[in-house]
Design a protein around this motif. Structure first.
Motif, PDB file in Angstrom:
ATOM      1  N   THR A 117       0.829  -1.204   0.000  1.00 11.85           N
ATOM      2  CA  THR A 117       0.000   0.000   0.000  1.00 11.85           C
ATOM      3  C   THR A 117       0.860   1.249   0.000  1.00 11.85           C
ATOM      4  N   LEU A 118       1.880   1.252   0.832  1.00  9.80           N
ATOM      5  CA  LEU A 118       2.789   2.395   0.868  1.00  9.80           C
ATOM      6  C   LEU A 118       3.421   2.637  -0.494  1.00  9.80           C
ATOM      7  N   ASP A 119       3.846   1.576  -1.160  1.00  8.38           N
ATOM      8  CA  ASP A 119       4.487   1.731  -2.467  1.00  8.38           C
ATOM      9  C   ASP A 119       3.561   2.363  -3.490  1.00  8.38           C
ATOM     10  N   LEU A 120       2.279   2.037  -3.424  1.00  9.90           N
ATOM     11  CA  LEU A 120       1.320   2.659  -4.337  1.00  9.90           C
ATOM     12  C   LEU A 120       1.185   4.150  -4.035  1.00  9.90           C
ATOM     13  N   VAL A 121       1.192   4.481  -2.763  1.00 11.81           N
ATOM     14  CA  VAL A 121       1.076   5.881  -2.354  1.00 11.81           C
ATOM     15  C   VAL A 121       2.281   6.688  -2.798  1.00 11.81           C
ATOM     16  N   ILE A 122       3.479   6.137  -2.571  1.00 10.21           N
ATOM     17  CA  ILE A 122       4.705   6.903  -2.838  1.00 10.21           C
ATOM     18  C   ILE A 122       5.214   6.705  -4.259  1.00 10.21           C
ATOM     19  N   ASN A 123       4.504   5.878  -5.047  1.00 11.95           N
ATOM     20  CA  ASN A 123       4.916   5.702  -6.448  1.00 11.95           C
ATOM     21  C   ASN A 123       6.353   5.195  -6.507  1.00 11.95           C
ATOM     22  N   LEU A 175      -5.267   4.782   4.231  1.00 12.47           N
ATOM     23  CA  LEU A 175      -5.319   5.788   3.170  1.00 12.47           C
ATOM     24  C   LEU A 175      -6.158   6.990   3.595  1.00 12.47           C
ATOM     25  N   ARG A 176      -7.240   6.737   4.291  1.00 13.87           N
ATOM     26  CA  ARG A 176      -8.069   7.845   4.767  1.00 13.87           C
ATOM     27  C   ARG A 176      -7.325   8.673   5.818  1.00 13.87           C
ATOM     28  N   ASN A 177      -6.570   7.983   6.675  1.00 11.69           N
ATOM     29  CA  ASN A 177      -5.723   8.702   7.635  1.00 11.69           C
ATOM     30  C   ASN A 177      -4.770   9.636   6.906  1.00 11.69           C
ATOM     31  N   LEU A 178      -4.174   9.112   5.858  1.00 13.24           N
ATOM     32  CA  LEU A 178      -3.199   9.899   5.109  1.00 13.24           C
ATOM     33  C   LEU A 178      -3.869  11.058   4.383  1.00 13.24           C
ATOM     34  N   GLU A 179      -5.061  10.814   3.843  1.00 13.92           N
ATOM     35  CA  GLU A 179      -5.780  11.891   3.165  1.00 13.92           C
ATOM     36  C   GLU A 179      -6.025  13.051   4.134  1.00 13.92           C
ATOM     37  N   ARG A 180      -6.406  12.722   5.368  1.00 14.59           N
ATOM     38  CA  ARG A 180      -6.626  13.766   6.365  1.00 14.59           C
ATOM     39  C   ARG A 180      -5.325  14.491   6.694  1.00 14.59           C
ATOM     40  N   GLU A 212     -10.807   3.701  -5.743  1.00 16.49           N
ATOM     41  CA  GLU A 212     -10.702   2.363  -6.347  1.00 16.49           C
ATOM     42  C   GLU A 212      -9.575   1.602  -5.649  1.00 16.49           C
ATOM     43  N   PRO A 213      -9.879   1.010  -4.472  1.00 17.37           N
ATOM     44  CA  PRO A 213      -8.842   0.392  -3.635  1.00 17.37           C
ATOM     45  C   PRO A 213      -8.433  -1.003  -4.104  1.00 17.37           C
ATOM     46  N   ALA A 214      -7.652  -1.027  -5.164  1.00 14.01           N
ATOM     47  CA  ALA A 214      -7.157  -2.293  -5.699  1.00 14.01           C
ATOM     48  C   ALA A 214      -5.751  -2.086  -6.234  1.00 14.01           C
ATOM     49  N   HIS A 215      -4.960  -3.131  -6.183  1.00 13.95           N
ATOM     50  CA  HIS A 215      -3.609  -3.041  -6.727  1.00 13.95           C
ATOM     51  C   HIS A 215      -3.680  -3.070  -8.247  1.00 13.95           C
ATOM     52  N   PRO A 216      -2.972  -2.170  -8.924  1.00 12.02           N
ATOM     53  CA  PRO A 216      -3.025  -2.152 -10.392  1.00 12.02           C
ATOM     54  C   PRO A 216      -2.299  -3.342 -11.009  1.00 12.02           C
ATOM     55  N   PHE A 217      -2.511  -3.528 -12.284  1.00 10.65           N
ATOM     56  CA  PHE A 217      -1.756  -4.521 -13.048  1.00 10.65           C
ATOM     57  C   PHE A 217      -0.500  -3.852 -13.608  1.00 10.65           C
ATOM     58  N   PRO A 218       0.497  -4.635 -13.975  1.00 11.80           N
ATOM     59  CA  PRO A 218       1.745  -4.030 -14.485  1.00 11.80           C
ATOM     60  C   PRO A 218       1.480  -3.179 -15.725  1.00 11.80           C
ATOM     61  N   PRO A 219       2.156  -2.059 -15.854  1.00 14.14           N
ATOM     62  CA  PRO A 219       1.994  -1.234 -17.051  1.00 14.14           C
ATOM     63  C   PRO A 219       2.600  -1.930 -18.264  1.00 14.14           C
TER      64      PRO A 219
END
Length: 230
Positions: A117-123, A175-180, A212-219
């Motif tokens: 989850t963190l990796d998705l947030v921080i790209n 994620l909601r914590n982080l949004e706040r 949309e809380p799901a892990h993406p597929f590889p680009p």
């Protein structure tokens, strides 16, 4: 970056170097006797897609974002002024040499969701298996977050086994914590350290993941894996 007040993080002595690291990564001890990993700005190699001078700031921000979200998977990291100039210092984790991150990664083990989850947030553009470690108590940590928080999509990770899976409810709450937190101060903090484009992109990623809380597929339009994988 501004170092924290007080001397708890002041670096007293450099005691070693991590030779396998691509950039200057030093083992140090602080005045308070704390073992830390010190990464000075001036020891970062030039890159074509990241300003190398900002890599320590990205390490610090990742720690702050993880803490704000409640994702307790990044060792505390702060800005310091050390013997080789400004940089980041991260609490040193004494690793369990028997721990094999590849086993958990290959199985898409749920214990990795905080890191995923963190990796998705921080790209995260550089999530290698070797950046996932465990301490002697079995607690799992993630390290090496210099190549993060780019405004453009850069996700390169060994965690694609989670592709298509829904984020657990607890991760959505994080994620909601982080949004706040972004609404309160962290957006301004990111803008201060990296710029408005990176700050806005971070906020957009968090909002999109909540929607949309799901892990993406590889680009398919760029390389999805870091190199080396370990």
């Amino acid at each position: 970056m501004t170092a924290p007040a007080g001397d708890a993080w002041d670096i007293a002595e450099i005691i070693g170097r991590f030779r396998n690291a691509s950039n200057a990564t030093l083992l140090a001890v602080t005045d308070a006797g704390r073992m830390v990993v010190y990464k000075p700005e001036q020891g970062q190699r030039p890159l074509h897609d990241f300003d190398c001078r900002t890599l320590p700031a990205r390490e610090v921000l990742t720690s702050e974002l993880a803490r704000a979200a409640g994702l307790a998977c990044v060792p505390e990291t702060v800005a310091v002024n050390g013997p080789f100039g400004p940089g980041s210092a991260q609490v040193f984790v004494e690793v369990d040499e028997e721990f094999d991150a590849a086993v958990l990664i290959n199985d898409a083990d749920p214990s990795l969701w905080p890191i995923v989850t963190l990796d998705l947030v921080i790209n995260n553009a550089d999530r290698k298996a070797g950046h996932v470690i465990a301490d002697g108590a079995g607690r799992i940590w993630c390290i090496d977050h210099g190549l993060t928080l780019h405004a453009e999509p850069k996700l390169r990770t060994v965690m694609w086994g989670f592709s298509g899976q829904a984020l657990p409810v607890m991760m959505v709450e994080c994620l909601r914590n982080l949004e706040r937190a972004l609404g309160n101060r962290l957006h301004a903090r990111t803008e201060e350290l990296l710029g408005g484009e990176e700050a806005d992109a971070l906020a957009a990623r968090v909002e999109a993941l909540i929607h949309e809380p799901a892990h993406p597929f590889p680009p398919t339009d760029r390389h999805p894996l870091p190199w080396p994988l370990w």
